[in-house]
Design a protein around this motif. Structure first.
Motif, mmCIF file in Angstrom:
data_model
loop_
_atom_site.group_PDB
_atom_site.id
_atom_site.type_symbol
_atom_site.label_atom_id
_atom_site.label_comp_id
_atom_site.label_asym_id
_atom_site.label_seq_id
_atom_site.Cartn_x
_atom_site.Cartn_y
_atom_site.Cartn_z
ATOM 1 N N PRO A 24 0.809 -1.222 0.000
ATOM 2 C CA PRO A 24 0.000 0.000 0.000
ATOM 3 C C PRO A 24 0.840 1.270 0.000
ATOM 4 C CG PRO A 24 -0.070 -1.110 2.133
ATOM 5 C CD PRO A 24 0.627 -2.028 1.205
ATOM 6 N N ARG A 25 0.201 2.369 -0.376
ATOM 7 C CA ARG A 25 0.833 3.681 -0.291
ATOM 8 C C ARG A 25 0.319 4.406 0.944
ATOM 9 N NH1 ARG A 25 3.639 5.784 -4.604
ATOM 10 N NH2 ARG A 25 3.735 4.423 -6.439
ATOM 11 N N PHE A 26 1.133 5.347 1.442
ATOM 12 C CA PHE A 26 0.818 6.032 2.687
ATOM 13 C C PHE A 26 0.816 7.546 2.470
ATOM 14 C CE2 PHE A 26 2.911 2.018 3.490
ATOM 15 C CZ PHE A 26 2.139 1.438 4.470
ATOM 16 N N SER A 27 -0.137 8.222 3.079
ATOM 17 C CA SER A 27 -0.195 9.682 2.993
ATOM 18 C C SER A 27 1.005 10.292 3.697
ATOM 19 C CB SER A 27 -1.483 10.191 3.656
ATOM 20 O OG SER A 27 -1.418 9.970 5.067
ATOM 21 N N ILE A 28 1.260 11.569 3.462
ATOM 22 C CA ILE A 28 2.418 12.201 4.101
ATOM 23 C C ILE A 28 2.241 12.243 5.616
ATOM 24 C CG2 ILE A 28 1.517 14.568 3.871
ATOM 25 C CD1 ILE A 28 4.496 15.408 3.348
ATOM 26 N N THR A 29 0.993 12.360 6.083
ATOM 27 C CA THR A 29 0.743 12.362 7.532
ATOM 28 C C THR A 29 1.101 11.005 8.139
ATOM 29 O OG1 THR A 29 -1.043 13.967 7.267
ATOM 30 C CG2 THR A 29 -0.990 12.713 9.319
ATOM 31 N N ARG A 30 0.652 9.929 7.479
ATOM 32 C CA ARG A 30 0.955 8.586 7.962
ATOM 33 C C ARG A 30 2.442 8.282 7.800
ATOM 34 N NH1 ARG A 30 0.856 4.623 11.396
ATOM 35 N NH2 ARG A 30 0.581 2.515 10.524
ATOM 36 N N ALA A 31 3.037 8.744 6.693
ATOM 37 C CA ALA A 31 4.475 8.540 6.483
ATOM 38 C C ALA A 31 5.275 9.208 7.599
ATOM 39 C CB ALA A 31 4.890 9.086 5.124
ATOM 40 N N ALA A 32 4.882 10.425 7.961
ATOM 41 C CA ALA A 32 5.578 11.148 9.022
ATOM 42 C C ALA A 32 5.487 10.387 10.345
ATOM 43 C CB ALA A 32 4.982 12.549 9.164
ATOM 44 N N GLU A 33 4.308 9.833 10.618
ATOM 45 C CA GLU A 33 4.118 9.050 11.838
ATOM 46 C C GLU A 33 5.021 7.823 11.841
ATOM 47 O OE1 GLU A 33 0.604 6.248 13.761
ATOM 48 O OE2 GLU A 33 0.062 7.831 12.347
ATOM 49 N N LEU A 34 5.110 7.128 10.709
ATOM 50 C CA LEU A 34 5.926 5.919 10.621
ATOM 51 C C LEU A 34 7.416 6.224 10.687
ATOM 52 C CD1 LEU A 34 3.971 4.007 7.813
ATOM 53 C CD2 LEU A 34 4.105 3.374 10.235
ATOM 54 N N VAL A 35 7.821 7.348 10.095
ATOM 55 C CA VAL A 35 9.239 7.709 10.048
ATOM 56 C C VAL A 35 9.707 8.323 11.357
ATOM 57 C CG1 VAL A 35 10.902 9.245 8.904
ATOM 58 C CG2 VAL A 35 9.267 7.931 7.542
ATOM 59 N N GLY A 36 8.766 8.919 12.107
ATOM 60 C CA GLY A 36 9.140 9.583 13.352
ATOM 61 C C GLY A 36 9.581 11.020 13.164
ATOM 62 N N ARG A 37 9.084 11.654 12.123
ATOM 63 C CA ARG A 37 9.354 13.061 11.846
ATOM 64 C C ARG A 37 8.051 13.754 11.462
ATOM 65 N NH1 ARG A 37 13.260 11.693 14.026
ATOM 66 N NH2 ARG A 37 15.467 12.016 13.480
ATOM 67 N N THR A 38 8.067 15.063 11.344
ATOM 68 C CA THR A 38 6.854 15.796 10.982
ATOM 69 C C THR A 38 6.705 15.860 9.468
ATOM 70 O OG1 THR A 38 7.997 17.927 10.878
ATOM 71 C CG2 THR A 38 7.114 17.240 13.036
ATOM 72 N N PRO A 39 5.482 16.105 8.976
ATOM 73 C CA PRO A 39 5.320 16.313 7.533
ATOM 74 C C PRO A 39 6.196 17.445 7.009
ATOM 75 C CG PRO A 39 3.181 15.939 8.555
ATOM 76 C CD PRO A 39 4.178 16.073 9.671
ATOM 77 N N ALA A 40 6.362 18.487 7.828
ATOM 78 C CA ALA A 40 7.202 19.615 7.408
ATOM 79 C C ALA A 40 8.654 19.178 7.225
ATOM 80 C CB ALA A 40 7.119 20.742 8.435
ATOM 81 N N ALA A 41 9.128 18.306 8.098
ATOM 82 C CA ALA A 41 10.504 17.814 7.991
ATOM 83 C C ALA A 41 10.683 16.983 6.724
ATOM 84 C CB ALA A 41 10.862 16.984 9.227
ATOM 85 N N ILE A 42 9.658 16.221 6.361
ATOM 86 C CA ILE A 42 9.724 15.425 5.128
ATOM 87 C C ILE A 42 9.765 16.343 3.917
ATOM 88 C CG2 ILE A 42 8.439 13.815 3.661
ATOM 89 C CD1 ILE A 42 7.482 12.433 6.211
ATOM 90 N N ARG A 43 8.918 17.361 3.900
ATOM 91 C CA ARG A 43 8.901 18.303 2.765
ATOM 92 C C ARG A 43 10.244 19.012 2.640
ATOM 93 N NH1 ARG A 43 3.664 19.483 5.079
ATOM 94 N NH2 ARG A 43 1.996 18.611 3.760
ATOM 95 N N GLU A 44 10.826 19.382 3.775
ATOM 96 C CA GLU A 44 12.113 20.077 3.760
ATOM 97 C C GLU A 44 13.212 19.155 3.227
ATOM 98 O OE1 GLU A 44 14.596 23.247 4.012
ATOM 99 O OE2 GLU A 44 12.431 23.250 4.408
ATOM 100 N N ALA A 45 13.167 17.881 3.639
ATOM 101 C CA ALA A 45 14.166 16.929 3.167
ATOM 102 C C ALA A 45 14.026 16.687 1.672
ATOM 103 C CB ALA A 45 14.026 15.610 3.938
#
Length: 397
Positions: free
Chosen positions: A42-63
């Motif tokens: 399955p694919r995961f939304s950025i909110t769920r991805a952030a939860e799984l990765v242990g970072r915020t959605p903003a941190a993912i966008r910045e990366a």
């Protein structure tokens, strides 16, 4: 077929029934998309991805902006289509949040065992394996049952897609083989591998029993030797054995360092599980006498296929909790049409794109499964010295 039929007529009739059933299985296989070639996790939304990765959605966008991780694919209108599990694991690597065990931590080898069929053993095994893969662990599911139910839930039809040489069978049969690597295959879930099973393992059961009778119980260590040959590659290895007290089941329990016992809350299943515990106790004593003890870091029971509408089942769950105490998981896997519908498609609830029945039923099934699997994840982490500080911080220790 009339009761008078015998000999060649019976053989022909059984062959015809097999051919018809086999045709249906081939059709199901085509619809499901067999294995890693025809299916995707399955694919995961950025909110769920952030939860799984242990970072915020903003941190993912910045990366993504600064190039530390590749940007996710988008639709023509610019909307994110969601992250794959492989992309999430790359994020974990970029952020240093992979939950892998550290040096000195043993691989968790979990046997999901009960000697009665129909208790949800393969359902528990496959959902646990996929849950742990989603959480970022390196997982291997070894199907040790000739029925190949766990293999089937990955979209395969065991006796169509695999030969005996791709299962445990050669390793049990050939004492000169030193590694199980030949049988380990990637699945369509990043970080999740499996050793498939098919009907040929039925022969291995009897062949191994004959050899144990002649050469001694040390041959029950054969599976443990195979797991040791691949354990460096994994954090968690899940074993789905046959529902019987045979040599393969004994080999599974000899190889495992943790035991999970699924038990539906019915009088028949409770009685059968009580017998299983008695047989297990006797087996432990006998194997200890032969210098081949079974050693489990933990033993847990989980209620499966529970019907919350039935008062007798609720009473039995309460009874099991009072009897087994902390050995009984708090969470319960309840009977769910969503689990049944996923199985009919040769997949798990974690693979469904969305509800098959209703959103409420789907969400309830996810809540039950996640609760059980989260408890089991904690049991695994308790086996790892490297997790002690984190578990204390979380209030677990």
């Amino acid at each position: 077929m009339s009761v008078e039929q015998s000999g060649p007529d019976v053989v022909h009739h059984i062959s015809d029934l097999y051919s018809r059933a086999f045709t249906v299985l081939e059709s199901l296989r085509r619809q499901a998309g067999a294995g890693e070639d025809g299916r995707q996790s399955p694919r995961f939304s950025i909110t769920r991805a952030a939860e799984l990765v242990g970072r915020t959605p903003a941190a993912i966008r910045e990366a993504e902006k600064d190039g530390r991780i590749a940007p996710v694919a988008r639709t023509g209108s610019g909307r994110r289509i969601g992250y794959t599990l492989a992309e999430i694991n790359k994020m974990r690597e970029a952020f240093g949040t992979r939950p892998w065990r550290q040096e000195g931590d043993p691989a968790a080898v979990i046997a999901v065992q009960n000697f009665k069929g129909g208790v949800g053993k393969s359902t528990v095994s496959t959902h646990l394996a996929q849950f742990l893969a989603i959480k970022g662990y390196r997982v291997c599911l070894i199907d040790c049952d000739s029925q190949g139910s766990s293999t089937g839930l990955f979209g395969y039809v065991p006796d169509i897609d695999f030969t005996e040489d791709e299962t445990l069978y050669p390793f049990f049969r050939n004492a000169e083989m030193t590694s199980l690597e030949y049988a380990v295959r990637a699945t369509h879930w990043d970080g999740l591998y499996m050793v498939p099973a098919n009907l040929r393992l039925y022969s291995a059961e009897y062949e191994l029993a004959a050899r144990v009778a002649k050469q001694g119980p040390q041959l029950l260590d054969r599976l443990a030797e195979g797991i040791a040959s691949i354990s460096d590659y994994f954090d968690i290895i899940i074993l789905d054995p046959p529902p019987a007290l045979g040599t393969i089941s004994l080999s599974v329990m000899r190889a495992a360092n943790a035991l999970l016992i699924p038990v539906p809350p019915t009088v028949v299943d409770f009685s059968s599980t009580t017998t299983f515990l008695a047989m297990l106790h006797e087996t432990l004593e006998v194997m200890a006498e032969h210098q081949t003890p079974l050693n489990f870091s933990w033993v847990r029971l989980v209620a499966t296929r529970a019907d919350e509408q039935k008062s007798m089942q609720r009473e039995l769950i309460a009874l099991m909790r009072s009897i087994f105490g902390e050995s009984m998981l708090r969470a319960v896997i309840k009977d769910s049409a969503e689990i049944d519908n996923a199985s009919a498609r040769l997949m798990t609830v974690y693979e469904l794109d969305g509800p098959v029945t209703s959103r409420e039923t789907y969400q309830r099934a996810m809540i039950y499964l996640n609760a059980v699997n989260s408890e089991l994840e904690t049991q695994v982490r308790l086996m790892w010295p490297s997790q002690a500080a984190k578990l204390r911080a979380e209030g677990v220790l």
